[in-house]
Scaffold this active site. Sequence first.
Site, short mmCIF file in Angstrom:
data_model
loop_
_atom_site.label_atom_id
_atom_site.label_comp_id
_atom_site.label_asym_id
_atom_site.label_seq_id
_atom_site.Cartn_x
_atom_site.Cartn_y
_atom_site.Cartn_z
N HIS A 4 0.82 -1.20 0.00
CA HIS A 4 0.00 0.00 0.00
C HIS A 4 0.87 1.26 0.00
O HIS A 4 2.09 1.19 -0.05
CB HIS A 4 -0.96 0.00 1.18
CG HIS A 4 -0.30 0.05 2.51
ND1 HIS A 4 0.36 -1.03 3.05
CD2 HIS A 4 -0.18 1.05 3.43
CE1 HIS A 4 0.84 -0.71 4.24
NE2 HIS A 4 0.54 0.56 4.49
N THR A 13 1.91 4.14 -4.56
CA THR A 13 2.83 4.07 -5.69
C THR A 13 4.10 3.29 -5.36
O THR A 13 4.51 3.19 -4.22
CB THR A 13 3.25 5.49 -6.13
OG1 THR A 13 3.63 6.24 -4.96
CG2 THR A 13 2.11 6.21 -6.84
N ARG A 14 4.72 2.76 -6.43
CA ARG A 14 6.03 2.13 -6.35
C ARG A 14 6.82 2.51 -7.60
O ARG A 14 6.25 2.67 -8.68
CB ARG A 14 5.93 0.60 -6.27
CG ARG A 14 5.27 0.06 -5.02
CD ARG A 14 6.09 0.30 -3.77
NE ARG A 14 5.50 -0.31 -2.59
CZ ARG A 14 4.54 0.22 -1.83
NH1 ARG A 14 4.04 1.41 -2.16
NH2 ARG A 14 4.07 -0.41 -0.77
N LYS A 43 6.16 12.39 -2.38
CA LYS A 43 6.22 11.22 -1.50
C LYS A 43 7.68 10.80 -1.34
O LYS A 43 8.41 10.68 -2.33
CB LYS A 43 5.40 10.07 -2.08
CG LYS A 43 5.49 8.76 -1.30
CD LYS A 43 4.74 7.65 -2.03
CE LYS A 43 5.02 6.28 -1.42
NZ LYS A 43 4.38 5.20 -2.20
N HIS A 66 15.12 4.25 2.68
CA HIS A 66 15.32 2.81 2.51
C HIS A 66 16.28 2.32 3.59
O HIS A 66 17.50 2.40 3.45
CB HIS A 66 15.88 2.53 1.12
CG HIS A 66 16.07 1.07 0.83
ND1 HIS A 66 15.03 0.23 0.51
CD2 HIS A 66 17.19 0.29 0.82
CE1 HIS A 66 15.50 -0.99 0.31
NE2 HIS A 66 16.80 -0.97 0.49
N CYS A 86 4.43 0.57 6.31
CA CYS A 86 4.34 -0.76 5.70
C CYS A 86 5.50 -1.60 6.21
O CYS A 86 6.10 -1.27 7.24
CB CYS A 86 4.30 -0.68 4.18
SG CYS A 86 5.78 0.02 3.42
N LYS A 116 8.09 -3.88 -7.99
CA LYS A 116 8.21 -3.62 -9.42
C LYS A 116 8.26 -4.89 -10.24
O LYS A 116 7.85 -4.92 -11.40
CB LYS A 116 9.44 -2.75 -9.69
CG LYS A 116 10.75 -3.44 -9.35
CD LYS A 116 11.95 -2.53 -9.53
CE LYS A 116 12.06 -1.51 -8.44
NZ LYS A 116 12.28 -2.07 -7.08
#
EC number: 1.5.3.1
Length: 390
Positions: free
Chosen positions: A46, A49-50, A266, A270, A316, A349
């Site tokens: 969720h 976007t990715r 956004k 990482h 997430c 992806k």
Amino acid sequence: MSTHFDVIVVGAGSMGMAAGYQLAKQGVKTLLVDAFDPPHTNGSHHGDTRIIRHAYGEGREYVPLALRSQELWYELEKETHHKIFTKTGVLVFGPKGESAFVAETMEAAKEHSLTVDLLEGDEINKRWPGITVPENYNAIFEPNSGVLFSENCIRAYRELAEARGAKVLTHTRVEDFDISPDSVKIETANGSYTADKLIVSMGAWNSKLLSKLNLDIPLQPYRQVVGFFESDESKYSNDIDFPGFMVEVPNGIYYGFPSFGGCGLKLGYHTFGQKIDPDTINREFGVYPEDESNLRAFLEEYMPGANGELKRGAVCMYTKTLDEHFIIDLHPEHSNVVIAAGFSGHGFKFSSGVGEVLSQLALTGKTEHDISIFSINRPALKESLQKTTI
């Protein structure tokens, strides 16, 4: 509903739903079982976007699967009314000569003859006025990559799979497995279901349930956050061709997305920080000060025009393997069981391509794709198959 199927898919998120679609498309009697109701906000898909990149900084071995996945996303978009992909281009930048991620991205592009632009610091700043980087930075811009609308992807695959006869059993947790050479059985609170083949793609819950298949692979789930920030639409909007980005700077790797329809830029950091249990994770953004402060630190230095009010945050999960490469393989003891696990924060992806791989493995025991890097028996994982604990 029948209780016997050709293939059961346990975990109908990113990878599982794509596999279910591929199976149903071929007329395979398929059951997808999920603890929630996908798409949902409890897993790793969720947040709207990715990014999809083709020149791959995590390893050039991923490029063929990235390109095949892109083809399949285009095919999906033709089959559905949902928006699947936008070609924003993706910018990767970092300190010249210091970023292994940027260097590998460039080598991946070169080895696979991908269309890219190579840029120096001043060129980056001039091309995208919303970005401020030092002169000693360099970048690679990939114009043919872009942004996937992740929840739409899963929604579309589900609708198409169900239209082709797949059954989706929601709000159903799998409690146990019983595997024999010619059949599999899953036990749930709602009853038992059997099949000829099984695909296991439970995301963060793989870390808890693979032991029931006599696999104790070190998989560690982590809490991950993203924030949407009020930003200057004249600099950061998709409407003016601001790209998706993945950058390695001295304090870590960040990724982000242009503002779509005024949603704000956004941004994610990482990192593998807070180890969590997927059943007890704190899903409230901001409960830890670093949820926002890590993101602000990047914006202040590199994208000050996007360092506005926090519009919303989301939480997430990542599920990490020891080497941060995926696990996509047949179970070492059961050729009728396929495992998909440990996508380590960079898997979405590929989910269209992984779905194709999983369906091929389930139906034939092999795949046309080179997935040797994802072997369940690779050295980085092999010792862990003998009941090693995290």
